[in-house]
Structures are given as structure tokens and as C-alpha cells.
Scaffold this motif. Sequence first.
Motif, PDB file in Angstrom:
ATOM      1  N   GLU A 131      -8.946  -1.517   2.010  1.00  4.41           N
ATOM      2  CA  GLU A 131      -7.630  -1.173   1.417  1.00  4.41           C
ATOM      3  C   GLU A 131      -6.307  -2.172   1.452  1.00  4.41           C
ATOM      4  OE1 GLU A 131      -6.747   3.592   2.215  1.00  4.41           O
ATOM      5  OE2 GLU A 131      -7.481   2.408   3.886  1.00  4.41           O
ATOM      6  N   VAL A 132      -5.516  -2.210   0.710  1.00  5.81           N
ATOM      7  CA  VAL A 132      -4.361  -3.317   0.849  1.00  5.81           C
ATOM      8  C   VAL A 132      -3.258  -2.453   0.732  1.00  5.81           C
ATOM      9  CG1 VAL A 132      -5.713  -5.229   0.172  1.00  5.81           C
ATOM     10  CG2 VAL A 132      -4.900  -3.719  -1.494  1.00  5.81           C
ATOM     11  N   ASN A 133      -2.252  -3.059   0.491  1.00  3.44           N
ATOM     12  CA  ASN A 133      -0.690  -2.282   0.468  1.00  3.44           C
ATOM     13  C   ASN A 133       0.062  -2.737  -0.698  1.00  3.44           C
ATOM     14  OD1 ASN A 133       1.674  -1.245   1.845  1.00  3.44           O
ATOM     15  ND2 ASN A 133       2.137  -3.078   2.824  1.00  3.44           N
ATOM     16  N   HIS A 134      -0.120  -1.627  -1.694  1.00  4.42           N
ATOM     17  CA  HIS A 134       0.618  -1.433  -2.837  1.00  4.42           C
ATOM     18  C   HIS A 134       1.108  -0.115  -2.941  1.00  4.42           C
ATOM     19  CE1 HIS A 134       1.524  -3.230  -6.720  1.00  4.42           C
ATOM     20  NE2 HIS A 134       0.437  -2.437  -7.484  1.00  4.42           N
ATOM     21  N   THR A 135       1.919   0.131  -4.024  1.00  4.81           N
ATOM     22  CA  THR A 135       2.399   1.524  -4.111  1.00  4.81           C
ATOM     23  C   THR A 135       1.787   2.608  -4.819  1.00  4.81           C
ATOM     24  OG1 THR A 135       2.725   0.733  -6.537  1.00  4.81           O
ATOM     25  CG2 THR A 135       4.570   0.264  -5.343  1.00  4.81           C
ATOM     26  N   ASP A 137      -2.861   3.912  -4.325  1.00  5.02           N
ATOM     27  CA  ASP A 137      -4.250   3.466  -3.690  1.00  5.02           C
ATOM     28  C   ASP A 137      -4.365   2.286  -4.195  1.00  5.02           C
ATOM     29  OD1 ASP A 137      -5.155   5.591  -1.590  1.00  5.02           O
ATOM     30  OD2 ASP A 137      -4.301   6.778  -3.312  1.00  5.02           O
ATOM     31  N   THR A 156      -0.790  -6.505  -3.868  1.00  9.86           N
ATOM     32  CA  THR A 156      -0.536  -6.283  -2.446  1.00  9.86           C
ATOM     33  C   THR A 156       0.694  -6.944  -2.106  1.00  9.86           C
ATOM     34  OG1 THR A 156      -1.494  -5.976  -0.330  1.00  9.86           O
ATOM     35  CG2 THR A 156      -2.212  -8.001  -1.437  1.00  9.86           C
ATOM     36  N   THR A 159      -0.266  -7.683   4.391  1.00  7.07           N
ATOM     37  CA  THR A 159      -1.184  -6.575   4.577  1.00  7.07           C
ATOM     38  C   THR A 159      -2.049  -7.222   5.866  1.00  7.07           C
ATOM     39  OG1 THR A 159      -3.224  -5.209   3.997  1.00  7.07           O
ATOM     40  CG2 THR A 159      -2.969  -7.540   3.067  1.00  7.07           C
ATOM     41  N   GLY A 193       5.447  -3.486  -3.846  1.00 11.46           N
ATOM     42  CA  GLY A 193       4.125  -3.739  -3.253  1.00 11.46           C
ATOM     43  C   GLY A 193       3.640  -5.175  -3.652  1.00 11.46           C
ATOM     44  N   ASP A 203       1.455 -14.289   5.169  1.00 15.36           N
ATOM     45  CA  ASP A 203       0.075 -13.563   5.229  1.00 15.36           C
ATOM     46  C   ASP A 203      -1.120 -14.677   5.494  1.00 15.36           C
ATOM     47  OD1 ASP A 203       0.567 -11.225   5.272  1.00 15.36           O
ATOM     48  OD2 ASP A 203      -0.723 -10.308   3.578  1.00 15.36           O
TER      49      ASP A 203
END
Length: 251
Positions: A131-135, A137, A156, A159, A193, A203
Motif C-alpha cells: 500500500e502506498v499513499n495516493h488519492t 487505493d 504516491t 510513504t 498524492g 523519501d
Amino acid sequence: MVGCHGGETPRHRTSAFVVDGTLAIDAGSLTSGLSLKDQNRLTACVISHAHLDHIRDLATIADNRLQAGADTLQVGATRPTIDALKKHFFNDIIWPDFTALPKGESPAIRFVELDIEKPVQLGGFQVRAIEVNHTIDTAGFIITGQDGSLAYSGDTGPTERLWELLNHTPDLKALLCEVSFPNVEQALATASGHHTPQTLAADLVKLVKPKDIPTLLYHIKPVFQAEVEREIAALQGFNLQVCALDQQFSF
Ligand SMILES: [Zn+2]
Ligand SMILES: [Zn+2]
């Protein structure tokens, strides 16, 4: 690198990468950038998330492979992405449901659900979705073959978990990381994101491994290509390279 940009022009294609001719990562340009022969050679494609720039050529590759009588293309994605593809894309309105065509025979595509962080064999490789960090899933991937592992960030912003897992991947050979906007557009990058060069650099230092690991950058928005490339060139202490169309890498 079939497609490695965050937008499209005649000189920019949306995200799609092929590993060893058999496994595609995202489908943004699998038909605009690959010959029919190379399209039909693929055995699997992993999809990071349901945004159009990563899924669009699933439509046309499914159609082409059906006409060619190619084997079923395994399409690996997490449950939310598969649900979105079924409901909004292969829904018999926007495009036919190619999981049910051709009728009575093995279908053009078949979805393979990827559980987060659980390894699955696809296209001759072991694939893990992270799982990464976008707007919406979105997954990054760690793809492992006989010669080592390749990481794909997916779309992403900053993260944590991806870097934690990569710090426990001793055979990591290369990173494919997104960077989309220049630093001056940080508010837009944060809201959508995505990375800018400054958040990417912050990062990358989470990776404890040697800082000279090849890091290939993709998803730059065409409008900002030159500005982002200038900012990347100014980053010190990393082994960064901006991806170009049809470039090949060996690890
Ligand atoms: Zn996206
Ligand atoms: Zn994207």
C-alpha cells in the motif's frame, strides 16, 4: 520503458513497463507503445491503481489479444482496483467485459486478486503489492525474479511501508519511482498524492541500502518535464535517472 510520463503527447506516453517481455507493470501505453507481437508475448500485467493513465490500454490489449487468439492475460491487482475495473471500465458500457469473452473459451483477461504484502507468482515473477499513499487505493510492487528484486512505487506521495519493506529486501537491484510536479507545485502534488523532487529526496533517504542503487524516475507531467528534470539534476547523493521512452535496462 513503454510509457513513463504523467501525461500524453506524441512524445510522452502514460505509465507502462515490461519486465523480461512477459510481465507488464501498469497498462497506460501497452498498445500505443508495443507491437502486436510484444503485446501477445505478455503473460501477466499488474495494475497499481484504477486511474485512467494506468489502465487505459487494458481495453485495447484485451481486444487485440482476443482477435489474435492469444492466451489469457492475467491481470493482477488489489481488490479495490479490480472492483473499479469491473464496475467502471469492463462493464459492458464503457467497454465489453473481456473476462467473459470470447464466449465459451478461455477469456482474453482474467483478474488475479493481490492481497497486500502477500507474494503471488505472476508472469514468471514473484509479485508483492504494497500500500502506498495516493488519492485512491494504490499499490506499489516488489517484483522478484532469479536475478533479484525491482521495486515500483506506483503513484504516491511520501510513504513509509514501501521503504520499510525495501530495507528488508537484500536483493533489491533497482527502483522505479514516481515524481510528477516541480517543487513550486508542492501544494498540487500534496493534494493529488504525488511527489516533487524535494519530497522524493526526503523519501529516498528512508532507504538504508546503498544510496547508489539505480533509481529510475517516471510520471513527470509533460508540461513540467524540463523544470522537474532540472530539479532532479540538482539532487545530490542518489543514483537518479529520468526514464525515456523505449529505453531498456538490465539488472
Ligand atoms: Zn494516479
Ligand atoms: Zn498516474
